[in-house]
Scaffold this motif. Structure first.
Motif, PDB file in Angstrom:
ATOM      1  N   LEU A 126       6.563   7.951  12.105  1.00 41.22           N
ATOM      2  CA  LEU A 126       5.610   8.786  11.098  1.00 41.22           C
ATOM      3  C   LEU A 126       4.794   7.659  10.473  1.00 41.22           C
ATOM      4  CD1 LEU A 126       8.708   9.880  11.135  1.00 41.22           C
ATOM      5  CD2 LEU A 126       7.567  11.411   9.392  1.00 41.22           C
ATOM      6  N   LEU A 127       3.556   7.682  10.393  1.00 43.91           N
ATOM      7  CA  LEU A 127       2.598   6.895   9.873  1.00 43.91           C
ATOM      8  C   LEU A 127       2.532   7.058   8.219  1.00 43.91           C
ATOM      9  CD1 LEU A 127       0.002   5.906  12.547  1.00 43.91           C
ATOM     10  CD2 LEU A 127       2.206   4.928  12.215  1.00 43.91           C
ATOM     11  N   GLY A 128       2.366   6.244   7.590  1.00 39.00           N
ATOM     12  CA  GLY A 128       2.308   6.337   6.090  1.00 39.00           C
ATOM     13  C   GLY A 128       0.972   6.715   5.520  1.00 39.00           C
ATOM     14  N   ASP A 129       0.046   6.592   6.308  1.00 36.01           N
ATOM     15  CA  ASP A 129      -1.257   6.925   5.834  1.00 36.01           C
ATOM     16  C   ASP A 129      -1.443   8.322   5.774  1.00 36.01           C
ATOM     17  OD1 ASP A 129      -1.895   4.036   5.682  1.00 36.01           O
ATOM     18  OD2 ASP A 129      -3.276   4.174   7.386  1.00 36.01           O
ATOM     19  N   ASP A 130      -0.922   9.140   6.694  1.00 35.14           N
ATOM     20  CA  ASP A 130      -0.795  10.603   6.649  1.00 35.14           C
ATOM     21  C   ASP A 130       0.334  11.470   6.050  1.00 35.14           C
ATOM     22  OD1 ASP A 130      -3.315  10.738   8.330  1.00 35.14           O
ATOM     23  OD2 ASP A 130      -2.291  10.181  10.019  1.00 35.14           O
ATOM     24  N   LEU A 131      -0.207  12.243   4.814  1.00 33.75           N
ATOM     25  CA  LEU A 131       0.890  12.983   4.369  1.00 33.75           C
ATOM     26  C   LEU A 131       0.945  14.259   4.961  1.00 33.75           C
ATOM     27  CD1 LEU A 131       0.856  11.668   0.659  1.00 33.75           C
ATOM     28  CD2 LEU A 131       2.137  10.706   2.755  1.00 33.75           C
ATOM     29  N   ILE A 132       1.743  15.110   5.421  1.00 32.65           N
ATOM     30  CA  ILE A 132       1.865  16.406   5.835  1.00 32.65           C
ATOM     31  C   ILE A 132       2.433  17.239   4.931  1.00 32.65           C
ATOM     32  CG2 ILE A 132       2.255  18.023   7.772  1.00 32.65           C
ATOM     33  CD1 ILE A 132       0.306  15.566   8.513  1.00 32.65           C
ATOM     34  N   ASP A 133       1.647  18.403   4.659  1.00 31.01           N
ATOM     35  CA  ASP A 133       2.262  19.229   3.341  1.00 31.01           C
ATOM     36  C   ASP A 133       3.650  19.735   3.987  1.00 31.01           C
ATOM     37  OD1 ASP A 133       2.548  21.773   1.894  1.00 31.01           O
ATOM     38  OD2 ASP A 133       0.591  20.972   1.152  1.00 31.01           O
ATOM     39  N   PRO A 134       4.508  19.916   3.283  1.00 31.68           N
ATOM     40  CA  PRO A 134       5.857  20.326   3.495  1.00 31.68           C
ATOM     41  C   PRO A 134       5.781  21.831   4.012  1.00 31.68           C
ATOM     42  CG  PRO A 134       5.870  19.745   1.313  1.00 31.68           C
ATOM     43  CD  PRO A 134       4.605  19.267   1.661  1.00 31.68           C
ATOM     44  N   LYS A 163       0.868  -1.288  -0.062  1.00 32.17           N
ATOM     45  CA  LYS A 163      -0.034  -0.019   0.009  1.00 32.17           C
ATOM     46  C   LYS A 163       0.690   1.141   0.077  1.00 32.17           C
ATOM     47  CE  LYS A 163      -1.449   1.275   3.807  1.00 32.17           C
ATOM     48  NZ  LYS A 163      -2.272   1.801   5.159  1.00 32.17           N
ATOM     49  N   GLU A 164       2.224   1.251   0.924  1.00 35.45           N
ATOM     50  CA  GLU A 164       2.829   2.303   0.788  1.00 35.45           C
ATOM     51  C   GLU A 164       3.587   2.794  -0.587  1.00 35.45           C
ATOM     52  OE1 GLU A 164       2.730   0.233   4.555  1.00 35.45           O
ATOM     53  OE2 GLU A 164       3.193  -0.403   2.717  1.00 35.45           O
ATOM     54  N   MET A 165       3.458   1.711  -1.422  1.00 36.51           N
ATOM     55  CA  MET A 165       4.147   2.025  -2.836  1.00 36.51           C
ATOM     56  C   MET A 165       3.000   2.483  -3.812  1.00 36.51           C
ATOM     57  SD  MET A 165       7.302   1.772  -2.737  1.00 36.51           S
ATOM     58  CE  MET A 165       7.733   1.768  -4.412  1.00 36.51           C
ATOM     59  N   LEU A 166       1.731   2.555  -3.384  1.00 35.88           N
ATOM     60  CA  LEU A 166       0.787   3.483  -4.268  1.00 35.88           C
ATOM     61  C   LEU A 166       1.129   4.620  -4.694  1.00 35.88           C
ATOM     62  CD1 LEU A 166      -2.565   1.883  -2.918  1.00 35.88           C
ATOM     63  CD2 LEU A 166      -1.191   0.921  -4.762  1.00 35.88           C
ATOM     64  N   PRO A 167       1.185   5.162  -5.735  1.00 31.30           N
ATOM     65  CA  PRO A 167       1.676   6.387  -6.177  1.00 31.30           C
ATOM     66  C   PRO A 167       0.723   7.547  -5.757  1.00 31.30           C
ATOM     67  CG  PRO A 167       0.805   5.366  -7.988  1.00 31.30           C
ATOM     68  CD  PRO A 167       0.737   4.197  -7.048  1.00 31.30           C
ATOM     69  N   ILE A 168       1.317   8.726  -5.328  1.00 28.25           N
ATOM     70  CA  ILE A 168       0.707  10.055  -5.241  1.00 28.25           C
ATOM     71  C   ILE A 168       1.036  10.790  -6.621  1.00 28.25           C
ATOM     72  CG2 ILE A 168      -0.018  11.922  -4.060  1.00 28.25           C
ATOM     73  CD1 ILE A 168      -0.878   9.503  -2.613  1.00 28.25           C
ATOM     74  N   VAL A 169       0.291  10.676  -7.736  1.00 28.66           N
ATOM     75  CA  VAL A 169       0.607  11.064  -9.201  1.00 28.66           C
ATOM     76  C   VAL A 169       1.549   9.953  -9.464  1.00 28.66           C
ATOM     77  CG1 VAL A 169       1.438  12.866 -10.544  1.00 28.66           C
ATOM     78  CG2 VAL A 169      -0.151  13.484  -8.493  1.00 28.66           C
ATOM     79  N   ASP A 170       2.860  10.309  -9.438  1.00 29.91           N
ATOM     80  CA  ASP A 170       4.145   9.596  -9.865  1.00 29.91           C
ATOM     81  C   ASP A 170       5.246   9.358  -8.939  1.00 29.91           C
ATOM     82  OD1 ASP A 170       5.291  12.165  -9.438  1.00 29.91           O
ATOM     83  OD2 ASP A 170       5.810  12.511 -11.548  1.00 29.91           O
ATOM     84  N   LYS A 171       4.769   9.523  -7.480  1.00 26.76           N
ATOM     85  CA  LYS A 171       5.722   9.278  -6.315  1.00 26.76           C
ATOM     86  C   LYS A 171       5.139   8.413  -5.333  1.00 26.76           C
ATOM     87  CE  LYS A 171       8.156  12.501  -5.099  1.00 26.76           C
ATOM     88  NZ  LYS A 171       8.608  13.835  -4.347  1.00 26.76           N
ATOM     89  N   PRO A 172       5.596   7.507  -4.914  1.00 28.28           N
ATOM     90  CA  PRO A 172       4.925   6.465  -3.796  1.00 28.28           C
ATOM     91  C   PRO A 172       4.843   7.309  -2.694  1.00 28.28           C
ATOM     92  CG  PRO A 172       7.299   5.870  -4.274  1.00 28.28           C
ATOM     93  CD  PRO A 172       7.198   6.641  -5.294  1.00 28.28           C
ATOM     94  N   ALA A 173       3.468   6.800  -1.921  1.00 25.99           N
ATOM     95  CA  ALA A 173       3.407   7.750  -0.649  1.00 25.99           C
ATOM     96  C   ALA A 173       4.395   7.581   0.375  1.00 25.99           C
ATOM     97  CB  ALA A 173       2.111   7.279  -0.216  1.00 25.99           C
TER      98      ALA A 173
END
Length: 299
Positions: free
Chosen positions: A132-140, A30-40
């Motif tokens: 850091l959990l991979g389900d949550d992405l925090i805006d840089p 699941k962690e490798m599913l892409p957010i556009v063209d980069k894995p999460a």
């Protein structure tokens, strides 16, 4: 006594089975599913690095080898891109391997987030660490982890990230009972409840997937019985630390996060995240946003 050393290590649990995304995750993490063209997972590592954490431990499981491959060198591919003179893609391919020093340990069986964190004990030792959990992405643009490390430096103990959610959603999260401090975005955590019923929730401040944790958590986790879902819950261990003083691994503070968070934990939120990222990409937005508006106008 709590160790007030600087936080230099990050732990990223990535051993989950990803059942919400089947059949895609039957063979792809699941962690490798892409957010556009980069894995999460790469966004998560980049966040750790931006906070100065260059020592990163991944807690993985079966069928997760592609994560290691992604953060390794790909010599044949690099040679091919070099021969083509494709410097842009060459840089993109090399970037993951150059981000940080990556280590890996396997969680032999899915026994919960608390058990996954416990798998990091030998690597982390007696030092505080970020989780850091991979389900949550925090805006840089919203440096949450840096702020949490600052709070740990000021108060010791552990620090969790809290975000206010609608009352009807509290059962999806761990929720915190909190007390105000003299700082607007910092609270003292007095209790934690994992996925409470709406009527039992101590607040609408939910724990999101960022933690800075005192090493005393390992002793607590070793003695924490399985909780909700028959798993060892990190929430239960932090609840114990919240009752302790500085000499025994406490207290627990929370940072009230009001910034931009992207959820990739379920299909609907994952799709929302992909659309948001695509709509903000300079190389895609000019074509994608008008298309999206036109598409929606016909629905």
């Amino acid at each position: 006594m709590a160790d007030f050393d600087s936080v230099t290590k990050a732990v990223i649990p990535a051993a989950g089975l990803g059942t919400r995304f089947l059949p895609a995750t039957k063979a792809t993490p699941k962690e490798m599913l892409p957010i556009v063209d980069k894995p999460a997972i790469q966004y998560v590592v980049e966040e750790a690095v931006s906070a100065g954490l260059l020592d990163v431990l991944m807690v993985t499981g079966k069928n997760k080898r592609s994560i290691e491959d992604h953060f390794d060198r790909a010599i044949e591919l690099e040679d091919l891109l070099t021969a083509k003179g494709d410097d842009e893609r060459l840089s993109q391919v090399r970037e993951p391997a150059d981000l940080a020093t990556l280590h890996y340990v396997r969680q032999g069986e899915p026994r919960g987030l608390g058990h996954a964190v416990l798998c990091a004990k030998q690597h982390v030792g007696d030092h505080p660490f970020a989780c850091l959990l991979g389900d949550d992405l925090i805006d840089p643009r919203d440096p949450l982890l840096q702020r949490m490390i600052e709070v740990r430096r000021a108060h010791g103990g552990s620090v969790i990230a809290l975000m206010e959610v609608p009352k009807e959603q509290v059962s999806l999260y761990g929720c915190a009972a909190i007390e105000a401090t003299g700082t607007d975005d910092v609270v003292r955590v007095t209790d934690l409840v994992e996925k409470p019923r709406v009527e039992d929730a101590p607040s609408t401040w939910a724990v999101i997937g960022r933690y800075v944790i005192d090493p005393a958590v390992f002793e607590v986790l070793e003695n924490t019985p399985p909780g909700r879902g028959g798993e060892i819950q990190l929430t239960d261990a932090l609840r114990e630390l919240a009752t302790r003083g500085p000499d025994s691994g406490g207290p627990v503070h929370g940072v009230l996060f009001r910034g931009r968070r992207y959820d990739t934990g379920n299909k609907l939120d994952y799709l929302r995240t992909v659309v948001q990222f695509a709509a903000e990409r300079p190389d895609l937005a000019a074509d994608f946003v008008p298309w999206l508006k036109d598409f929606l106008s016909t629905r």
